[in-house]
Design an enzyme around this catalytic site. Sequence first.
Site, PDB file in Angstrom:
ATOM      1  N   CYS A 126       0.812  -1.232   0.000  1.00  0.00           N
ATOM      2  CA  CYS A 126       0.000   0.000   0.000  1.00  0.00           C
ATOM      3  C   CYS A 126       0.844   1.280   0.000  1.00  0.00           C
ATOM      4  CB  CYS A 126      -0.955  -0.001   1.186  1.00  0.00           C
ATOM      5  SG  CYS A 126      -0.217  -0.599   2.710  1.00  0.00           S
ATOM      6  N   HIS A 235      -2.856   6.249   4.642  1.00  0.00           N
ATOM      7  CA  HIS A 235      -1.433   6.422   4.930  1.00  0.00           C
ATOM      8  C   HIS A 235      -0.969   7.785   4.396  1.00  0.00           C
ATOM      9  CE1 HIS A 235      -1.439   2.322   6.028  1.00  0.00           C
ATOM     10  NE2 HIS A 235      -0.813   1.769   5.011  1.00  0.00           N
TER      11      HIS A 235
HETATM   12  N1  LIG Z   1      -4.910  -3.556   5.222  1.00  0.00           N
HETATM   13  C1  LIG Z   1      -4.222  -3.012   4.217  1.00  0.00           C
HETATM   14  O1  LIG Z   1      -4.106  -1.784   4.061  1.00  0.00           O
HETATM   15  C2  LIG Z   1      -3.581  -3.889   3.213  1.00  0.00           C
HETATM   16  C3  LIG Z   1      -3.066  -3.273   2.095  1.00  0.00           C
HETATM   17  C4  LIG Z   1      -2.466  -4.058   1.118  1.00  0.00           C
HETATM   18  C5  LIG Z   1      -2.426  -5.409   1.310  1.00  0.00           C
HETATM   19  N2  LIG Z   1      -2.937  -5.999   2.430  1.00  0.00           N
HETATM   20  C6  LIG Z   1      -2.856  -7.452   2.533  1.00  0.00           C
HETATM   21  O2  LIG Z   1      -4.148  -8.020   2.380  1.00  0.00           O
HETATM   22  C7  LIG Z   1      -4.274  -9.186   3.184  1.00  0.00           C
HETATM   23  C8  LIG Z   1      -5.464  -9.077   4.102  1.00  0.00           C
HETATM   24  O3  LIG Z   1      -5.363  -7.928   4.917  1.00  0.00           O
HETATM   25  P1  LIG Z   1      -6.591  -7.379   5.801  1.00  0.00           P
HETATM   26  O4  LIG Z   1      -6.113  -6.090   6.325  1.00  0.00           O
HETATM   27  O5  LIG Z   1      -7.872  -7.456   5.047  1.00  0.00           O
HETATM   28  O6  LIG Z   1      -6.625  -8.489   6.980  1.00  0.00           O
HETATM   29  P2  LIG Z   1      -7.865  -8.982   7.860  1.00  0.00           P
HETATM   30  O7  LIG Z   1      -8.835  -7.894   8.100  1.00  0.00           O
HETATM   31  O8  LIG Z   1      -7.243  -9.652   9.032  1.00  0.00           O
HETATM   32  O9  LIG Z   1      -8.587 -10.101   6.941  1.00  0.00           O
HETATM   33  C9  LIG Z   1      -7.981 -11.325   6.590  1.00  0.00           C
HETATM   34  C10 LIG Z   1      -8.858 -12.110   5.640  1.00  0.00           C
HETATM   35  O10 LIG Z   1      -8.156 -13.280   5.207  1.00  0.00           O
HETATM   36  C11 LIG Z   1      -8.944 -14.445   5.503  1.00  0.00           C
HETATM   37  N3  LIG Z   1      -8.086 -15.572   5.847  1.00  0.00           N
HETATM   38  C12 LIG Z   1      -7.163 -15.641   6.822  1.00  0.00           C
HETATM   39  N4  LIG Z   1      -6.575 -16.873   6.829  1.00  0.00           N
HETATM   40  C13 LIG Z   1      -7.146 -17.567   5.822  1.00  0.00           C
HETATM   41  C14 LIG Z   1      -7.001 -18.887   5.337  1.00  0.00           C
HETATM   42  N5  LIG Z   1      -6.127 -19.746   5.875  1.00  0.00           N
HETATM   43  N6  LIG Z   1      -7.762 -19.285   4.290  1.00  0.00           N
HETATM   44  C15 LIG Z   1      -8.668 -18.437   3.729  1.00  0.00           C
HETATM   45  N7  LIG Z   1      -8.856 -17.169   4.156  1.00  0.00           N
HETATM   46  C16 LIG Z   1      -8.107 -16.748   5.194  1.00  0.00           C
HETATM   47  C17 LIG Z   1      -9.792 -14.034   6.685  1.00  0.00           C
HETATM   48  O11 LIG Z   1     -10.904 -14.904   6.794  1.00  0.00           O
HETATM   49  P3  LIG Z   1     -11.624 -15.140   8.231  1.00  0.00           P
HETATM   50  O12 LIG Z   1     -12.492 -13.940   8.478  1.00  0.00           O
HETATM   51  O13 LIG Z   1     -12.412 -16.380   7.982  1.00  0.00           O
HETATM   52  O14 LIG Z   1     -10.553 -15.294   9.254  1.00  0.00           O
HETATM   53  C18 LIG Z   1     -10.162 -12.599   6.262  1.00  0.00           C
HETATM   54  O15 LIG Z   1     -11.177 -12.648   5.289  1.00  0.00           O
HETATM   55  C19 LIG Z   1      -2.923  -9.344   3.883  1.00  0.00           C
HETATM   56  O16 LIG Z   1      -2.120 -10.200   3.091  1.00  0.00           O
HETATM   57  C20 LIG Z   1      -2.364  -7.957   3.876  1.00  0.00           C
HETATM   58  O17 LIG Z   1      -0.968  -7.952   3.921  1.00  0.00           O
HETATM   59  C21 LIG Z   1      -3.528  -5.263   3.378  1.00  0.00           C
END
Ligand SMILES: NC(=O)c1ccc[n+]([C@@H]2O[C@H](COP(=O)([O-])OP(=O)(O)OC[C@H]3O[C@@H](n4cnc5c(N)ncnc54)[C@H](OP(=O)(O)O)[C@@H]3O)[C@@H](O)[C@H]2O)c1
Length: 330
Positions: A126, A235
């Site tokens: 990001c 950010h």
């Molecule tokens: N937040 C940001 O600004 C941002 C920006 C760029 C990239 N990212 C990336 O995007 C990803 C998710 O971030 P987030 O902020 O959305 O996190 P989050 O709110 O913690 O959400 C995680 C998601 O992944 C799912 N998940 C976790 N373990 C899994 C598994 N073993 N199999 C299938 N689904 C699974 C979760 O499902 P459950 O609800 O069932 O646990 C939930 O839907 C990360 O890789 C992060 O690095 C985030």
Amino acid sequence: MKLAVVGATGLVGSEILEVLDEHNFPYDELLLVASERSVGKQIEYKGKKHTVIGLADAVAAKPEIAIFSAGGSTSLEWAPKFAEVGTFVIDNSSAWRMDPTKKLVVPEINAKEISKEDKIIANPNCSTIQMVLALEPLRQRYGIKRIVVSTYQSVTGTGKAAVDQMMAERSGDANPPMVYPHKIDMNVLPHIDVFQPNGYTKEEMKMINETKKIFSDNSIQVTSTTVRIPTMGGHSEAVNVEFKQDFDLAEVRSLLENAPGVIVQDDPTNFVYPMPITSHKKDEVFVGRLRRDESQPNTLNMWIVADNLRKGAATNAVQIAEYLLENKLV
Ligand SMILES: NC(=O)c1ccc[n+]([C@@H]2O[C@H](COP(=O)([O-])OP(=O)(O)OC[C@H]3O[C@@H](n4cnc5c(N)ncnc54)[C@H](OP(=O)(O)O)[C@@H]3O)[C@@H](O)[C@H]2O)c1
């Protein structure tokens, strides 16, 4: 056209659903995918109830496109399985970004690199996306020698659990669920992601390495300090950029005003400058505080803000999916 959103219950996943709706993204069937913890749960989206399914069922459905935001280990294990059945995977995690066989794409800069064979496409970090998008028109015109960036990053960048920690602290909870090693509300952590042997954090190294890859230029010098602050809208980044040649400030402003996906907010006398609170839920990257670095030739200071869940993740991923459709790669 079947579309899967993997990680649909998370912060980025929910934002992807919002952006797909706002962009009127065309699909016939939508598969909402999450971990076993969520399988069977109902999510209401666009007036319709969807049942969350697991990864194996999603692969079996052979979607044309799967947008992943479910963490690096899920991507490493499952993206190749989707790719094998012909799905284009657009991955938000860091799993594939620096793999030399995978494209790292910010559509306004390098979508043209994508071919039919690129079944796993990486979405950059990001903080990298918003910086390179704002720098691209200036790089084209003046060439970039060196970038010094310090970030002020939102807790939404860590995911749902981090927002819960901050809100629990804010409401006076004596034992909040801890995601960070310290209190985050009323605090500033000079630490994002894990520390590396060179003293930088992984987030800092992502900004350094991904910038060079997206610009296809290893000669650009980049140094970064990434900092977590108790905010939610997006950010912010203080960027000091040294060009290969001198620039004209009025021309810089005009180049940025005409750059796709960039909005200039720079009227300090009226207190107009980019802020997380005003970038929240916006797809664009906001730029302001444009001024010459008077301590060094050919060098500009700028302030760049974007909603990390939007252009930093969901919007960029949806734009890649739109590019695949528009260019008949799917
Ligand atoms: N937040 C940001 O600004 C941002 C920006 C760029 C990239 N990212 C990336 O995007 C990803 C998710 O971030 P987030 O902020 O959305 O996190 P989050 O709110 O913690 O959400 C995680 C998601 O992944 C799912 N998940 C976790 N373990 C899994 C598994 N073993 N199999 C299938 N689904 C699974 C979760 O499902 P459950 O609800 O069932 O646990 C939930 O839907 C990360 O890789 C992060 O690095 C985030």
